[in-house]
Write an enzyme that holds these catalytic residues in place. Sequence first.
Site, short mmCIF file in Angstrom:
data_model
loop_
_atom_site.label_atom_id
_atom_site.label_comp_id
_atom_site.label_asym_id
_atom_site.label_seq_id
_atom_site.Cartn_x
_atom_site.Cartn_y
_atom_site.Cartn_z
CB CYS A 136 -0.98 -0.05 1.18
SG CYS A 136 -2.37 1.09 1.03
CG HIS A 137 0.04 5.07 1.53
ND1 HIS A 137 -1.26 4.69 1.73
CD2 HIS A 137 -0.01 6.18 0.76
CE1 HIS A 137 -2.07 5.54 1.12
NE2 HIS A 137 -1.33 6.46 0.51
CD GLU A 167 -3.17 8.90 -1.29
OE1 GLU A 167 -3.97 8.85 -0.32
OE2 GLU A 167 -2.04 8.38 -1.26
#
Length: 228
Positions: A136-137, A167
């Site tokens: 993910c991030h 996002e």
Amino acid sequence: MTAKKAVIISTSQATYPNSSDKIGVWAEELVAPYYVFSGAGYDVTIASIKGGEIPVDDASLQGDFKTADVTKFWADDSKMKLLKESVALDSISGKEYDIVFVPGGHGIVFDGPGNKKLAAVLTEAYASGKVIAAVCHGPAGLVDATGPDGKPVFNGKRVTGFCNTEEEAVGKTDKVPFLLEDRMKGLGGKYEKKGDWNDFSIADGRLVTGQNPQSSASTARKAVEAAN
């Protein structure tokens, strides 16, 4: 036979900079890999940028985001102690672990990039023949890591991570310092993605990345396969 070792390195960023809006690690992205690694016989260390209690994004504990794994972890006092007493990044050596895993949550976008110790741990692990992985991030924590050629670790590799449309969907495009998809491409990564919120992960040699929270377990499983 000595058990293999994995370390999960979480953000310590509890809020957006200059804001009281809470962020942190996304629970599933830490918990699902923990269970995958421990289930595969790994000794698992939970660490964080600063050490101590890890901030958890409240949104990841709501509704469907609170998965069965998260519910089980939160009900286990011994597991919760690992979150409250996480090992500090400063005490971590990359070559000690077979897998170094960075979960997401928006926090890591702020305290991952520019962190020389995190970059050193990841670079050392990769140079030592170990697996580095993120979901993910989480790949935001890998942006300063380099391969043996001195180039960004993403360079020339098939990679994925939280995409621009995801996002936008969560309304955070203007709150993050950069869009992860764009940054990974800018660092030479051969970025790929599937539809928003679909489970999608990629292993390119010893670099393993996953697109979103739904990819947490598959990213961890691919990391285990890459480490074997």
